[in-house]
Design a protein around this motif. Sequence first.
Motif, short mmCIF file in Angstrom:
data_model
loop_
_atom_site.label_atom_id
_atom_site.label_comp_id
_atom_site.label_asym_id
_atom_site.label_seq_id
_atom_site.Cartn_x
_atom_site.Cartn_y
_atom_site.Cartn_z
N GLY A 20 -14.44 4.70 -1.71
CA GLY A 20 -13.73 5.94 -2.02
C GLY A 20 -13.49 6.82 -0.81
N LEU A 21 -13.20 6.20 0.33
CA LEU A 21 -13.03 6.95 1.57
C LEU A 21 -11.56 7.18 1.88
N ASP A 22 -11.24 8.35 2.41
CA ASP A 22 -9.86 8.63 2.80
C ASP A 22 -9.67 8.37 4.29
N VAL A 23 -8.47 8.69 4.79
CA VAL A 23 -8.14 8.45 6.20
C VAL A 23 -8.12 9.77 6.94
N ASP A 24 -8.83 9.81 8.06
CA ASP A 24 -9.00 11.05 8.82
C ASP A 24 -7.68 11.61 9.35
N VAL A 26 -3.70 10.15 9.83
CA VAL A 26 -2.76 9.03 9.73
C VAL A 26 -1.87 8.93 10.97
N SER A 27 -1.72 10.02 11.72
CA SER A 27 -0.87 9.98 12.91
C SER A 27 -1.50 9.16 14.03
N ARG A 28 -2.81 8.90 13.93
CA ARG A 28 -3.50 8.10 14.94
C ARG A 28 -3.99 6.77 14.37
N THR A 29 -3.55 6.43 13.19
CA THR A 29 -4.04 5.27 12.48
C THR A 29 -2.89 4.29 12.26
N PHE A 30 -3.12 3.00 12.57
CA PHE A 30 -2.03 2.03 12.54
C PHE A 30 -2.51 0.67 12.06
N PHE A 31 -1.57 -0.09 11.51
CA PHE A 31 -1.77 -1.51 11.22
C PHE A 31 -0.79 -2.31 12.07
N THR A 32 -1.24 -3.44 12.59
CA THR A 32 -0.34 -4.34 13.33
C THR A 32 -0.45 -5.74 12.75
N GLN A 49 0.42 -8.02 2.41
CA GLN A 49 0.94 -7.16 1.37
C GLN A 49 -0.11 -6.16 0.88
N ILE A 50 -1.37 -6.57 0.87
CA ILE A 50 -2.45 -5.61 0.53
C ILE A 50 -2.40 -4.44 1.51
N VAL A 51 -2.25 -4.76 2.78
CA VAL A 51 -2.22 -3.72 3.80
C VAL A 51 -0.97 -2.86 3.68
N ARG A 52 0.18 -3.49 3.49
CA ARG A 52 1.43 -2.72 3.35
C ARG A 52 1.32 -1.72 2.18
N THR A 53 0.81 -2.19 1.06
CA THR A 53 0.68 -1.33 -0.12
C THR A 53 -0.21 -0.14 0.17
N TYR A 54 -1.34 -0.40 0.83
CA TYR A 54 -2.27 0.68 1.18
C TYR A 54 -1.60 1.65 2.16
N ALA A 55 -0.90 1.11 3.15
CA ALA A 55 -0.26 1.94 4.16
C ALA A 55 0.81 2.85 3.55
N ARG A 56 1.59 2.31 2.61
CA ARG A 56 2.61 3.14 1.95
C ARG A 56 1.97 4.28 1.17
N LYS A 57 0.87 3.96 0.52
CA LYS A 57 0.17 4.97 -0.30
C LYS A 57 -0.36 6.10 0.55
N HIS A 58 -0.80 5.79 1.77
CA HIS A 58 -1.45 6.80 2.62
C HIS A 58 -0.59 7.27 3.78
N ALA A 114 -13.84 4.28 11.66
CA ALA A 114 -12.89 4.99 12.53
C ALA A 114 -11.72 5.55 11.73
N PHE A 115 -11.21 4.77 10.78
CA PHE A 115 -10.14 5.26 9.91
C PHE A 115 -10.61 6.50 9.15
N ASN A 116 -11.81 6.44 8.63
CA ASN A 116 -12.32 7.50 7.76
C ASN A 116 -12.79 8.73 8.52
N LYS A 117 -13.54 8.55 9.60
CA LYS A 117 -14.15 9.67 10.30
C LYS A 117 -13.42 10.08 11.57
N GLY A 118 -12.58 9.18 12.08
CA GLY A 118 -11.91 9.49 13.33
C GLY A 118 -12.82 9.34 14.53
N LYS A 119 -13.97 8.75 14.34
CA LYS A 119 -14.92 8.55 15.44
C LYS A 119 -15.86 7.41 15.09
#
Length: 573
Positions: A20-24, A26-32, A49-58, A114-119
């Motif tokens: 249940g963690l969010d993303v700290d 999104v401007s510094r968070t990426f998928f490649t 596709q799992i990643v794409r779906t999550y990325a669109r949501k957030h 890192a996604f969640n806390k930014g550190k």
Amino acid sequence: ARVARDFGGPNVVKTLEEHGLDVDDVSRTFFTFDTNPTGSDQKYAVNQQIVRTYARKHGIKVFDINTGIGTHTLISEGLAWPGSTAVTTDSHANILGSIGAFGQGMGDIDIAVAFNKGKVWFKVPPSVKITFTGKRPANVTAKDIVLNLLHQFGANTLLGYSVEFYGEAVDDLTLDERITIASMGTEMGVIVLLFTPSDAIMQYCEKQTGHKLEKPAADPDATYEMEFTIDISTYVPMVSRPGKPHDTVDIDVARKTRIDSAFIGSCTNGRIEDMRTAARILKNRKVAPGVVLKIVPATDEIWLQCLEEGLIATFKKAGALLSNAGCAGCAAGQVGQNGPGEVTISTGNRNFPGKQGKGAVYLASPATVAASAIAGYITTEDDIPEIAADYSQQDLDGSNNKAIAKQKNVHEKPDVISGRVWVIKKDDIDTDMIFHNRYLQITDPKEMGQYIFDNLAGYEDFAKRVKPGDIVITGKNFGAGSSRQQAVDGFATLGVQAILAESFGAIYERNAINAAFPILTYKSLDALELKDGDVISVNFKTGEVIKLENAKSQHIEPFAEVQLEIYRNDGLF
């Protein structure tokens, strides 16, 4: 920047969602998506596709299968710059040292944090200084430089260090050349190979970021744990022999070794300068009969440059296969794999057994690979025969070749364990030997244990013979290689209680600590005279190891404070 790839990304998403963690930010968070940029594997397609779906949501930016290698994209998109820090599930994140940035590859749990806390926490590496003197020989490429370095330092002499390069020969290196050298820091065991950016690289990075940047440099009074001075004029063209990137030799040792295939690309040698070198040698020539040449540019931007400069036409006329940008054979998700008995010469950075298939892989520069593809055997561009070797009709019998979220444990975890030991006297056991990349699509820990060590010679049946409670004792640089978490989780699935090693690969060490899987390092256990089947006890807090048969004891490195805290918490979460 914090980055997850199509390999590793689904596990990052899974961890975030299950906790249940969010993303700290999104401007510094990426998928490649670079390990399977062709989208040709169904399991990879599901993960993407799992990643794409999550990325669109957030609202997270995805550099999709049309983009190319993520670490290169970070540079070209201005998402990493001199003095910046980036973490990614790519074990070759240290490529960013080419621009004077700090990049570290990490496992899925680290990147989820890192996604969640930014550190994230870092183990600050000690520094080493290497100064080059003399003039670089004209026939020595950037790939030859790093192969010569591997010849001198091997896979673990500089394990865990941050290495800085200096000297006139270093100052003259282009960005593409620096990327080649920096990318193989992983194979040397270092955390990062750092270059002070040249003025040209500073200007490039300022253009890509749109900002004025301050050039990072060592303090005038900087101190180093070790310093080396190397005369680069003594360097020669080299190749790595199959099985170990650091098993490098003068190319004359391998000259005229017959090849079946050749590969130009990867994060090490997929740059435009590499493509131009290959095209220059291939122009008005043909790939030898019976040889397959595969070429994969590192990024789509480079692919388009190849198109604009006419390089693709040269490649195709020579008889090469060209694929879209990506990691290619290194990740088992694109062209570049080979079969049993096949001999490949590659510009990649790894040739571990099974890494690019079941054949043998030599590592070399783009110039050597292109020349060899034309000749039909390993050679240099100044020694290409007028008539290529023709193996297309010969008997290919090999005689011509040289050469799921776990629930928290409610009980208190023990500080002292005891168990039967496996003594595996091998150094540099890499993650492909531990958990081969053909199983990377497996994300359920319960399925991982059966594949542990099935690619390690002599231990292919380990998973069938190991018993819950066993302890593994091994040598230096255990877990070298990629960032795959499965290489840790598989041992836990089998019930292995701990691994004791002289040293661990940097990413493997983090993955094990973060998963609360006990690992400890030792300088010597000789006093205990251990053999397979002996029973020992290990105290995580004090580092005391006792051979229960005779009560002999010896002390090793105990858990660090942060390791003990994570262990008692049964993981980071």
